[in-house]
Every structure is written in structure tokens, then in C-alpha cells.
Write a protein that holds these residues in place. Sequence first.
Motif, mmCIF file in Angstrom:
data_model
loop_
_atom_site.group_PDB
_atom_site.id
_atom_site.type_symbol
_atom_site.label_atom_id
_atom_site.label_comp_id
_atom_site.label_asym_id
_atom_site.label_seq_id
_atom_site.Cartn_x
_atom_site.Cartn_y
_atom_site.Cartn_z
ATOM 1 N N GLY A 17 0.828 -1.202 0.000
ATOM 2 C CA GLY A 17 0.000 0.000 0.000
ATOM 3 C C GLY A 17 0.862 1.251 0.000
ATOM 4 N N ILE A 18 1.942 1.227 0.757
ATOM 5 C CA ILE A 18 2.875 2.361 0.771
ATOM 6 C C ILE A 18 3.501 2.538 -0.609
ATOM 7 C CG2 ILE A 18 5.066 3.208 1.711
ATOM 8 C CD1 ILE A 18 4.249 1.793 4.351
ATOM 9 N N ARG A 25 -4.208 6.971 5.905
ATOM 10 C CA ARG A 25 -5.364 6.601 6.734
ATOM 11 C C ARG A 25 -5.973 5.256 6.327
ATOM 12 N NH1 ARG A 25 -7.101 10.417 3.107
ATOM 13 N NH2 ARG A 25 -8.932 9.807 1.889
ATOM 14 N N ASN A 26 -5.600 4.739 5.132
ATOM 15 C CA ASN A 26 -6.151 3.476 4.642
ATOM 16 C C ASN A 26 -5.163 2.314 4.691
ATOM 17 O OD1 ASN A 26 -7.668 5.635 2.455
ATOM 18 N ND2 ASN A 26 -8.900 4.329 3.774
ATOM 19 N N LEU A 27 -3.958 2.539 5.201
ATOM 20 C CA LEU A 27 -2.949 1.469 5.207
ATOM 21 C C LEU A 27 -3.349 0.301 6.107
ATOM 22 C CD1 LEU A 27 0.403 3.453 5.149
ATOM 23 C CD2 LEU A 27 -0.626 2.093 3.314
ATOM 24 N N LEU A 28 -3.942 0.578 7.249
ATOM 25 C CA LEU A 28 -4.365 -0.510 8.138
ATOM 26 C C LEU A 28 -5.447 -1.361 7.482
ATOM 27 C CD1 LEU A 28 -4.435 1.218 11.642
ATOM 28 C CD2 LEU A 28 -2.780 -0.427 10.755
ATOM 29 N N GLN A 29 -6.363 -0.716 6.776
ATOM 30 C CA GLN A 29 -7.422 -1.458 6.092
ATOM 31 C C GLN A 29 -6.834 -2.318 4.966
ATOM 32 O OE1 GLN A 29 -7.634 1.935 6.512
ATOM 33 N NE2 GLN A 29 -9.247 2.105 8.037
ATOM 34 N N CYS A 30 -5.831 -1.797 4.269
ATOM 35 C CA CYS A 30 -5.174 -2.584 3.214
ATOM 36 C C CYS A 30 -4.513 -3.823 3.801
ATOM 37 C CB CYS A 30 -4.131 -1.735 2.489
ATOM 38 S SG CYS A 30 -4.822 -0.445 1.447
ATOM 39 N N GLY A 31 -3.833 -3.641 4.923
ATOM 40 C CA GLY A 31 -3.218 -4.780 5.593
ATOM 41 C C GLY A 31 -4.252 -5.780 6.069
ATOM 42 N N PHE A 32 -5.364 -5.273 6.572
ATOM 43 C CA PHE A 32 -6.439 -6.138 7.035
ATOM 44 C C PHE A 32 -7.012 -6.975 5.891
ATOM 45 C CE2 PHE A 32 -11.052 -6.641 7.727
ATOM 46 C CZ PHE A 32 -11.023 -7.454 8.841
ATOM 47 N N VAL A 33 -7.236 -6.362 4.738
ATOM 48 C CA VAL A 33 -7.788 -7.083 3.580
ATOM 49 C C VAL A 33 -6.832 -8.189 3.149
ATOM 50 C CG1 VAL A 33 -8.438 -6.880 1.153
ATOM 51 C CG2 VAL A 33 -9.207 -5.167 2.782
ATOM 52 N N GLY A 34 -5.540 -7.878 3.080
ATOM 53 C CA GLY A 34 -4.551 -8.897 2.711
ATOM 54 C C GLY A 34 -4.482 -10.024 3.717
ATOM 55 N N VAL A 61 -13.072 -13.097 -1.902
ATOM 56 C CA VAL A 61 -13.318 -12.447 -0.613
ATOM 57 C C VAL A 61 -12.545 -11.127 -0.515
ATOM 58 C CG1 VAL A 61 -12.934 -12.669 1.874
ATOM 59 C CG2 VAL A 61 -13.928 -14.552 0.594
ATOM 60 N N VAL A 62 -11.328 -11.090 -1.034
ATOM 61 C CA VAL A 62 -10.560 -9.844 -1.034
ATOM 62 C C VAL A 62 -11.314 -8.757 -1.793
ATOM 63 C CG1 VAL A 62 -8.500 -8.746 -2.035
ATOM 64 C CG2 VAL A 62 -8.271 -10.805 -0.654
ATOM 65 N N GLY A 84 -4.556 -6.057 -1.162
ATOM 66 C CA GLY A 84 -5.059 -7.295 -0.576
ATOM 67 C C GLY A 84 -4.699 -8.546 -1.354
ATOM 68 N N ILE A 85 -4.475 -8.395 -2.643
ATOM 69 C CA ILE A 85 -4.148 -9.541 -3.494
ATOM 70 C C ILE A 85 -2.678 -9.944 -3.374
ATOM 71 C CG2 ILE A 85 -3.849 -10.129 -5.959
ATOM 72 C CD1 ILE A 85 -6.672 -10.549 -4.863
ATOM 73 N N ILE A 86 -1.835 -9.039 -2.964
ATOM 74 C CA ILE A 86 -0.380 -9.276 -2.951
ATOM 75 C C ILE A 86 0.018 -10.578 -2.256
ATOM 76 C CG2 ILE A 86 1.804 -8.372 -2.014
ATOM 77 C CD1 ILE A 86 0.847 -7.041 -4.645
#
Length: 142
Positions: A17-18, A25-34, A61-62, A84-86
Motif C-alpha cells: 500500500g505504501i 489513513r487506509n494502510l491498516l485497512q489494506c493490511g487487514f484485507v490482505g 473475498v478480497v 489485498g491480493i499481494i
Amino acid sequence: MVIEQLATSFIASAAFGIIFNVPRRNLLQCGFVGMIGWLLYILSMRLSANPIVSSLAAAFVVTVLSQLLAKIYKTPIIIFSVSGIIPLVPGGLAYDAMRNIVENQYDVAVQLAAKAFMISGAIAIGLIFSEVINQVIRKSRL
């Protein structure tokens, strides 16, 4: 072992995400999705032991989570889905296929490359299938 994999998938998704310039503000959500995608992949692998089906289900689901978070945070879906796909990308298989080509073990290389290709295709189909279902649901509400 599962906790370490979940933590690693969370960190990898947030780190990508970085790289993709996702808002902080969305990095935690990106990590959560992954992390959720990887958790589903692990659980599905334990049930079916088929990485192609597991990748398809996890990618689906991602994308569903990405659509949900995009609505909640009013951001584009791609912010969450790419990160999330990474963890699901079969980079290790592709590397092993190339290594076997260099080592002149073409029979093994072809098998590994075909498996990596099928997993990649399953990820793409999971992303598309989820989006198609989302479009059908949205159009049926009108």
C-alpha cells in the motif's frame, strides 16, 4: 505458525500500500484485507488442498472486502484490492519455474509455470467474478 503468516501478510499488504501511494489513513485497512485473504487461503488449503480453488476463493473475498471498505471510506476499490491480493500472488512458484529453466530441468519448470499460471488466472477470475456479482446486485436494486 498461522499467526506469523497472518502478521506477515498484514505487513506485506500494508507495505505494498505504501509502494502504491495509498493514503496513510487506509494502510491498516489494506493490511487487514490482505490478512483476511491469506487467512481464507490457508483455511481453504487445509480443507481442499487445492491452491487454485483456494486462490479463487481468497481473491473473491478480497474483492468483496475491498468493495465494502471502498464504500465505507469513500475511496476507490483498487486501493484495497491491489494491496489485498499481494499475499496471494504465486511469486515463489514463478521463481522456482525460472530457476528450473536455468538448471535445464524443463519438465519440472513447465509444471511449476503451469501451476503459477493457473493460480494467477484463478486470482483474476476471483476478482472479476466478485465485481460481476456486485454489478448484478446493484442493477437489480434499481
